[in-house]
Design a protein around this motif. Structure first.
Motif, mmCIF file in Angstrom:
data_model
loop_
_atom_site.group_PDB
_atom_site.id
_atom_site.type_symbol
_atom_site.label_atom_id
_atom_site.label_comp_id
_atom_site.label_asym_id
_atom_site.label_seq_id
_atom_site.Cartn_x
_atom_site.Cartn_y
_atom_site.Cartn_z
ATOM 1 N N ASP A 31 -5.556 13.396 -0.867
ATOM 2 C CA ASP A 31 -4.623 13.368 -2.433
ATOM 3 C C ASP A 31 -5.578 13.157 -3.524
ATOM 4 O O ASP A 31 -5.004 13.691 -4.567
ATOM 5 N N LEU B 112 -3.077 5.827 6.338
ATOM 6 C CA LEU B 112 -2.617 5.966 4.953
ATOM 7 C C LEU B 112 -3.868 6.105 4.002
ATOM 8 O O LEU B 112 -3.838 6.934 3.014
ATOM 9 N N TYR C 298 1.451 4.330 -2.873
ATOM 10 C CA TYR C 298 1.265 5.751 -2.389
ATOM 11 C C TYR C 298 2.566 6.650 -2.625
ATOM 12 O O TYR C 298 2.434 7.779 -3.202
ATOM 13 N N ASN D 109 3.064 7.545 -6.443
ATOM 14 C CA ASN D 109 2.015 8.424 -6.882
ATOM 15 C C ASN D 109 0.930 7.706 -7.394
ATOM 16 O O ASN D 109 0.087 8.197 -8.261
ATOM 17 N N CYS E 144 0.969 -1.246 -0.109
ATOM 18 C CA CYS E 144 -0.031 0.075 -0.113
ATOM 19 C C CYS E 144 0.724 1.279 0.112
ATOM 20 O O CYS E 144 0.604 2.021 -0.901
ATOM 21 N N CYS F 215 -5.701 0.045 0.500
ATOM 22 C CA CYS F 215 -5.804 0.389 1.853
ATOM 23 C C CYS F 215 -7.177 -0.116 2.243
ATOM 24 O O CYS F 215 -7.428 -0.605 3.588
ATOM 25 N N ALA G 24 -3.560 3.092 -4.263
ATOM 26 C CA ALA G 24 -3.114 2.902 -2.827
ATOM 27 C C ALA G 24 -4.405 2.905 -1.926
ATOM 28 O O ALA G 24 -4.463 2.117 -1.053
ATOM 29 N N ARG H 95 -4.863 9.650 4.033
ATOM 30 C CA ARG H 95 -4.004 10.618 2.992
ATOM 31 C C ARG H 95 -4.115 10.216 1.732
ATOM 32 O O ARG H 95 -4.182 11.142 0.931
ATOM 33 N N ALA H 96 -4.255 9.149 1.265
ATOM 34 C CA ALA H 96 -4.527 8.986 -0.278
ATOM 35 C C ALA H 96 -5.947 9.538 -0.614
ATOM 36 O O ALA H 96 -6.064 9.943 -1.557
ATOM 37 N N LYS I 107 -2.204 6.882 -6.317
ATOM 38 C CA LYS I 107 -2.712 6.971 -5.019
ATOM 39 C C LYS I 107 -4.005 6.382 -5.328
ATOM 40 O O LYS I 107 -4.704 6.125 -4.133
#
Length: 472
Positions: free
Chosen positions: A242, A235, A207, A210, A203, A219, A215, A238-239, A212
């Motif tokens: 983003d 995580l 990430y 990039n 994962c 996750c 990712a 965050r992904a 994402k």
């Protein structure tokens, strides 16, 4: 997942407990008093030596039991005694691979990777069907020679086709920071063959590279399989931020913030703020960014997040204030940081008013600093400065900066990106002279140069009368 869980998973001594776990009850029971004595720490050397000797005599024909004794000694840092046990096993049972693993582990625990690798390799030679030799060799070599480490695992696959070599190889490259090779192997592995910590590495690798969207999906799978492991959820937050999946991001962030078992840091508060801002909860987002600043005064990124939030709220004055603070505190500002700063001034200029030209000059000034700091992409900075002036109908300022782009790029061998900058400069400069200043003669050379680079450009064709010729 707690950080220590990942740390332990990567230790070279992973082989230490393996032989002991598969032992018969009789020698396990006999080993318990020795283990208890070792853990107590107050060892009478002579009495303990007798105890060990008695155990060895009882199980002299059982290499598993003897290696289990060696493991117990080594785990308690009795390296000399453990090494002697390993040597005795090898002398009598030369094809028993776990004894070689034991010797390798002893050297690995003393940070002698080269000697450890040589004993793991001996296991591969003397007991080729023992998977631990290949695994331990690969792990001790993963930082010294990741390719050699991967080759060892490939050999293991020829012996044991069911062994999850791709997952293990991915881990090897991940540990060495080679994320491209790690991803290449992780993506070939069956998810069901990956241990929890390796699946998280997959994962994280996606990430970092990039990827994402991927990712985030990984996750989500990780959260289903390991619901108690909050590393996947952090995580995923965050992904999701983003990739602008702000609703999901806010759900993850809220769960993380409300989980008392998760140790909060400035990054978590910042991403919580970004999730809130993405859902247009700006005031709440500002609260989280301020918490991030309170928690870690060395992390200057929240100043930029605060600036962006005020910009989204339409308060450019506060946005400028925090953007300036961010730039002052960040000597390593990236090109994108300059772009964001200039866009705040542009937003202010776009509102019009008597000071419009002042705000455009400030934006251009940001790009001038950008060009000095990153001379290799000066043409890009000058083009953005010109575009801001062009958007605000300040034609002479725009022309001044388009000329900078043209002068720089015409004097060098430009790449494809720079070719695009040059075409845009030709096009917009030509348009200003032709459309705004009604001066086709001055505009014509720009369009002539543009048509050479872009033969199908409709504006250049129209300005040069080429569309009329084609129609005739």
């Amino acid at each position: 997942m707690k950080a220590v869980k990942y740390l332990v998973a990567g230790l070279l001594v992973m082989g230490l407990a393996a032989p002991a776990m598969a032992q018969e009850v009789n020698y396990k029971d006999a080993l318990k008093p020795i283990e208890t004595t070792l853990k107590a720490g107050n060892v009478d050397a002579k009495e303990f030596a007798k105890e060990v000797k008695a155990y060895q005599k009882t199980f002299k024909k059982d290499p598993k039991a003897l290696v289990a004794l060696g493991n117990a000694l080594v785990i308690n840092k009795k390296y000399t005694e453990g090494n002697a046990v390993a040597d005795a096993v090898i002398a009598k049972f030369k094809n028993y691979g776990d004894a070689y693993i034991l010797k390798g582990d002893i050297f690995a625990m003393q940070d002698n990777g080269g000697e450890a690798a040589s004993w793991y390799k001996q296991c591969m030679i003397m007991d080729p069907k023992n998977p631990q030799g290949y695994i331990s060799y690969a792990r001790v070599y993963q930082k010294i020679d990741p390719n050699g480490s991967a080759e060892a695992l490939q050999k293991l696959k020829t012996i044991n086709p069911d062994y999850p070599v791709e997952a293990e190889t991915g881990h090897t490259f991940y540990a060495n920071g080679n994320y491209e090779k790690a991803y290449e192997n992780f993506s070939k592995a069956k998810h069901s063959t990956m241990e929890e910590y390796i699946f998280y590495e997959y994962c994280f690798t996606a990430y970092i590279l990039n990827k994402k969207d991927e990712a985030l999906q990984l996750c989500k799978e990780g959260m289903q399989k390991y619901p108690k492991d909050t590393a996947f959820q952090i995580l995923a937050m965050r992904a999701a931020v983003d990739t602008q999946n702000f609703e999901d991001a806010l759900n993850y962030a809220t769960a993380i913030i409300n989980n008392a078992d998760v140790k909060k840091n400035s990054s978590i508060y910042s991403y919580y703020g970004l999730a809130l801002a993405g859902n247009k909860q700006y005031d709440q987002a500002l609260e989280q960014y301020n918490k991030a600043l309170e928690m870690n005064k060395e992390d200057v990124k929240p100043y930029q997040y605060i600036s962006e939030t005020y910009k989204a709220m339409g308060n450019e004055d506060k946005a400028i204030e925090f953007a300036q603070t961010y730039m002052e505190k960040n000597p390593n500002a990236a090109p994108s940081d300059f772009v964001k700063m200039a866009e705040i001034y542009n937003a202010k200029a776009q509102k019009g008013g008597a000071d419009k030209a002042v705000w455009v000059d400030k934006a251009i000034g940001v790009y001038n600093i950008f060009a000095e700091k990153y001379p290799q992409i000066k043409a890009y900075a000058d083009l953005q400065a010109a575009n801001i002036a062009f958007q605000n109908e300040l034609d002479d300022k725009a022309l001044e900066n388009y000329e900078k782009v043209i002068k720089e790029l015409e004097s060098k061998q430009y790449d494809e990106d720079e070719k695009g900058y040059l075409m845009q400069a030709y096009k917009n400069a030509g348009y200003i002279y032709w459309g705004s200043k009604n001066d086709l003669d001055t505009a014509r050379p720009y369009f002539e140069k543009l048509i050479k680079l872009d033969p199908n450009n409709s504006l250049a064709k129209k300005a040069l009368g080429l569309e009329e010729e084609a129609a005739q």
